[in-house]
Design an enzyme around this catalytic site. Structure first.
Site, PDB file in Angstrom:
ATOM      1  N   ASP A 110       0.806  -1.104   0.010  1.00 19.71           N
ATOM      2  CA  ASP A 110       0.079   0.132  -0.007  1.00 19.71           C
ATOM      3  C   ASP A 110       0.867   1.292  -0.107  1.00 19.71           C
ATOM      4  O   ASP A 110       0.579   2.059  -0.632  1.00 19.71           O
ATOM      5  CB  ASP A 110      -0.691   0.006   1.202  1.00 19.71           C
ATOM      6  CG  ASP A 110      -2.084  -0.766   1.030  1.00 19.71           C
ATOM      7  OD1 ASP A 110      -2.738  -1.085   2.233  1.00 19.71           O
ATOM      8  OD2 ASP A 110      -2.294  -1.557  -0.008  1.00 19.71           O
ATOM      9  N   LYS A 182       1.376   2.239  -6.843  1.00 17.27           N
ATOM     10  CA  LYS A 182       0.325   1.222  -6.769  1.00 17.27           C
ATOM     11  C   LYS A 182      -0.615   1.636  -7.590  1.00 17.27           C
ATOM     12  O   LYS A 182      -1.553   2.519  -7.452  1.00 17.27           O
ATOM     13  CB  LYS A 182      -0.166   0.913  -5.422  1.00 17.27           C
ATOM     14  CG  LYS A 182      -0.897  -0.400  -5.304  1.00 17.27           C
ATOM     15  CD  LYS A 182      -1.018  -0.788  -3.787  1.00 17.27           C
ATOM     16  CE  LYS A 182      -1.742  -2.356  -3.803  1.00 17.27           C
ATOM     17  NZ  LYS A 182      -2.006  -2.691  -2.430  1.00 17.27           N
TER      18      LYS A 182
HETATM   19  N1  DGL Z   1      -2.188  -3.793   4.402  1.00 14.47           N
HETATM   20  C1  DGL Z   1      -1.729  -3.858   3.003  1.00 14.47           C
HETATM   21  C2  DGL Z   1      -0.061  -3.414   3.364  1.00 14.47           C
HETATM   22  O1  DGL Z   1       0.335  -3.832   4.305  1.00 14.47           O
HETATM   23  C3  DGL Z   1      -1.624  -4.940   2.343  1.00 14.47           C
HETATM   24  C4  DGL Z   1      -1.291  -4.971   0.841  1.00 14.47           C
HETATM   25  C5  DGL Z   1      -0.056  -5.627   0.720  1.00 14.47           C
HETATM   26  O2  DGL Z   1       0.978  -5.833   1.550  1.00 14.47           O
HETATM   27  O3  DGL Z   1       0.086  -6.265  -0.495  1.00 14.47           O
HETATM   28  O4  DGL Z   1       0.591  -2.732   2.526  1.00 14.47           O
END
Ligand code: DGL
Length: 340
Positions: A110, A182
């Site tokens: 994220d 992203k």
């Molecule tokens: N909670 C999100 C993060 O830690 C999950 C997404 C991921 O890691 O792909 O960024």
């Protein structure tokens, strides 16, 4: 004769040892889905520790000799400036030992682009730093983390990557920090990249030295839309934030009422950077509808809002001069050291 043969054998052993010695890579774990486990209808990030993550990928031991540490174990939506500062200082400390050919950081996807961009501006070695994540949790039958880890460790161990920007690895692809973002909230192939105005491979002569920095200046972000409320910007002004990035519509435009507050805020010393909701095209001083030079605004160029915020925070550790800050957005930055 015997002595000569003995010396030749010793020499061959030393040479062989040198040739066969694996590169040395240090892995720093911060959490994310790559360390996640399935739960309920979805998953929870930051559950598995790095020893177990690496143990699940035995092929890594053929690529590099790994050291590792659990720096934190969070979903990267909880990443923050305090962790960034500690992480950057830790990376500089590790490279200063001279022991490592590269560093891999396991991280949620994220905010990975933000951590990568911050580290690209603040780490002093030119050796590879590769952040790696996954879109499926570690216990998923089709977990993507292991293959991404192999690509990331190979990249960190590869001398050809010395002198590149900090990289992000996802879907077995590598992206440099200045351009990656992203692009998809659910796909395994979630990252994409724009062509940045400039790249600036991390190293000893560029970026910002944060050794003496304990806290970064407060900089907020406001998202623009039709009928945009003036409340969020006013709240940042009232809270004495040092800067705000305006995510404008189109070419970085904001509703007149909001822009009026921004103009007043600039007059009282706040730095305002204009970015855009558009994923491509950027925001520039020339050719738009807003007279940045006259109003004291700063154009973000190709940087998205979250990266523009990082550059503005670091810039404000150096200067309050708007023209100097504009330079940081326009071209690679000669090393800036915080004056004590
Ligand atoms: N909670 C999100 C993060 O830690 C999950 C997404 C991921 O890691 O792909 O960024």
């Amino acid at each position: 004769m015997k002595r000569r043969s003995f010396l030749i054998i010793i020499l061959l052993c030393v040479l062989t040892q040198g040739i066969l010695a694996l590169p040395k890579v240090h892995v720093i774990a911060t959490g994310g889905t790559i360390a996640g486990t399935s739960s309920g209808s979805g998953y929870t990030a930051g559950q598995v520790t790095i020893d177990n993550i690496l143990a699940a990928v035995p092929d890594l031991s053929k690529i590099a000799e790994l050291d590792y540490e659990q720096f934190c174990n969070i979903g990267s939506q909880d990443m923050n400036e305090t962790i960034w500062l500690s992480l950057s200082k830790r990376i500089n400390e590790l490279f200063a030992t001279g022991k490592y050919d590269g560093i891999v950081i396991t991280h949620g996807t994220d905010t990975m682009e933000e951590t990568a961009y911050f580290l690209n501006l603040t780490t002093r070695s030119d050796k590879p730093v590769v952040l790696v994540g996954s879109m499926r949790p570690s216990d998923a039958p089709d977990a993507d983390g292991p293959k991404n880890l192999i690509v990331a460790v190979k990249a960190a161990a590869d001398k050809k990557n010395v002198g590149k920007e900090v990289m992000c690895c996802l879907n077995q692809k590598l992206f440099e920090a200045s351009g990656v973002f992203k692009n998809n909230s659910r796909d395994v192939d979630a990252f994409a990249a724009i062509k940045p105005d400039y790249t600036m491979p991390h190293g000893s002569k560029v970026g910002f030295d944060v050794t003496e920095v304990e806290k970064l200046p407060n900089v907020g972000i406001i998202y623009g839309y039709a009928g945009c409320s003036t409340l969020p910007l006013q709240a940042f002004v009232d809270a004495n934030f040092e800067g705000v990035v305006l995510v404008g519509v189109g070419d970085g435009n904001f509703r007149a009422d909001v822009q009026k507050i921004a103009e007043k805020a600039v007059a009282h010393g706040m730095k305002i950077v204009r970015s855009t909701r558009c994923p491509h095209g950027g925001v520039y001083t020339e050719g738009g509808e807003v007279e940045d030079l006259e109003l004291g605004f700063i154009a973000a160029g190709s940087l998205n809002a979250q990266k523009a915020r990082i550059l503005l925070m670091l810039a404000l550790t150096q200067t309050k001069d708007t023209d100097q800050i504009r330079q940081y957005f326009n071209k690679p930055i000669a090393l800036q050291t915080v004056k004590k």
